[in-house]
Scaffold this motif. Structure first.
Motif, short mmCIF file in Angstrom:
data_model
loop_
_atom_site.label_atom_id
_atom_site.label_comp_id
_atom_site.label_asym_id
_atom_site.label_seq_id
_atom_site.Cartn_x
_atom_site.Cartn_y
_atom_site.Cartn_z
N HIS A 71 -1.71 -1.67 12.58
CA HIS A 71 -0.93 -0.67 11.85
C HIS A 71 -1.58 0.71 11.91
N GLU A 85 8.32 0.94 10.57
CA GLU A 85 7.93 0.70 9.17
C GLU A 85 8.98 1.34 8.25
N TRP A 105 9.76 0.03 2.94
CA TRP A 105 8.54 0.81 2.68
C TRP A 105 8.53 0.93 1.16
N HIS A 163 5.09 -4.26 2.61
CA HIS A 163 5.89 -3.36 1.78
C HIS A 163 7.13 -4.01 1.18
N HIS A 191 -0.03 -4.83 7.46
CA HIS A 191 -1.10 -4.20 6.67
C HIS A 191 -0.92 -4.53 5.20
N ARG A 216 2.10 -4.14 -3.95
CA ARG A 216 1.85 -3.75 -2.56
C ARG A 216 1.04 -4.83 -1.82
N ASP A 222 -4.13 0.86 9.00
CA ASP A 222 -3.33 1.90 8.36
C ASP A 222 -4.10 3.23 8.30
ZN LIG Z 1 2.47 1.26 5.01
#
Ligand SMILES: [Zn+2]
Length: 336
Positions: free
Chosen positions: A6, A114, A140, A177, A198, A209, A268
């Motif tokens: 990611h 994403e 997201w 997400h 991620h 999250r 990320d």
């Molecule tokens: Zn993200």
């Protein structure tokens, strides 16, 4: 080779002005040169566009108000990747050839969307797979397709249609997400390859999250992989993150999954945060991670976590057929 599942390279460049072909901007980590120096061979490069309501949090005015604007912004990122000379891998044969011929200095990408709002309707999906998209995370924050981070809710009717279209087009599902209700809906509906690019452990860092151990176990049962994020807020509830936090999430996920072969990296890095919120101040320090992992895992297991697990997952999850020849710059997808 190291694999990172990611990186918001296109978003960094287009919305934040941090060009991929320049050295990393001061206080940031990711650029082509720093990835190559860290022996990264494959990255999952994202198409990410921020919805208008998130503009303030993401410190950008590059936001979308509707699906067509999201489409245009993701299209700009596809074109940016082409302009950087970043090659997309689209099928199993392409991956096998790339891995076999890989040597230090080479870098390729898998294209990951994403937040699926840039897909204006599920019927438009084919245009995105022709551009190289192989993985889609429907959420997201909340999108037209799914409940997301901080926005509880399941898959919408449009989301269910999208998942059916993704299966037909052999697209991989990314759960990162997605809200808990949407993850449950996806587990009930989805029979294709599944991953979380991620997502850290909710047992270590509370909050929607992060993934529950049960979700990690189910991803593993289906042969999927979970990538561990290097974002400070994903790594620990408070205070400055360190590589030890990364190791803790990897160890915890491996236990929840029933084995380390279901865990990888999805850093990320630089996706909306800078090095002060990361456990390393230089990407070269990624080299310190294997020795720390060796305290918990044997050598082949560590090599798997650093990249081999993602490669094995892609080998069984990418489409068999070669992608259509790539035509370079592309216009926005036409929905007329
Ligand atoms: Zn993200």
């Amino acid at each position: 080779m190291i694999v990172d599942a990611h990186l918001d390279i296109g978003w960094n460049a287009i919305s934040a002005g941090r060009g991929f072909l320049q050295p990393p901007a001061p206080g940031y980590l990711v650029s082509r040169s720093s990835l190559v120096a860290a022996e990264m061979g494959l990255v999952f490069a994202t198409l990410y566009a921020a919805p208008a309501r998130a503009g303030r949090a993401m410190r950008t005015r590059f936001v979308y108000e509707n699906a067509h604007e999201a489409n245009l912004m993701a299209t700009a990122q596809v074109n940016y990747y082409h302009s950087c000379g970043l090659d997309f891998i689209g099928d199993r044969a392409g991956l096998a050839a790339y891995v076999q011929g890989w040597k230090k200095g080479k870098l390729a990408a898998i294209l990951l969307m994403e937040g699926a709002d840039p897909i204006e309707t599920p019927a438009q999906l084919g245009a995105w797979t022709e551009r190289g998209v192989r993985i889609i995370g429907p959420a997201w924050g909340k999108t037209r397709y799914s409940g997301g981070t901080g926005a509880p809710g399941g898959l919408t009717e449009l989301g269910r249609q999208l998942l059916k279209a993704m299966r037909r087009k052999h697209v991989i599902l990314d759960l990162s997400h997605m809200a808990d209700e949407a993850v449950a809906d996806a587990f009930a509906l989805w029979r294709g390859p599944i991953m979380a690019s991620h997502s850290n452990s909710r047992a270590l860092v509370p909050g929607d999250r992060q993934l529950t151990d049960e979700a990690v176990a189910e991803i593993a049962r289906r042969g999927g992989i979970v990538g561990v994020s290097f974002y400070g807020k994903h790594l620990r509830p408070s205070g400055r993150p360190t590589l030890l936090d990364v190791v803790k999430h990897i160890v915890h996920h491996a236990r929840a999954a029933g084995g380390p072969e279901h865990v990888g990296i999805g850093s990320d890095l630089d996706g909306g945060f800078d090095a002060r919120q990361a456990p390393i101040d230089d990407l070269a320090r990624l080299k310190e991670l294997p020795a720390r992992l060796r305290l918990h895992f044997n050598r082949p297991q560590v090599e798997g976590i650093m990249g081999g697990n993602w490669l094995a997952f892609l080998e069984r999850s990418l489409p068999l057929l070669p992608a259509k020849p790539d035509g370079g710059a592309v216009p926005a997808v036409n929905t007329d």
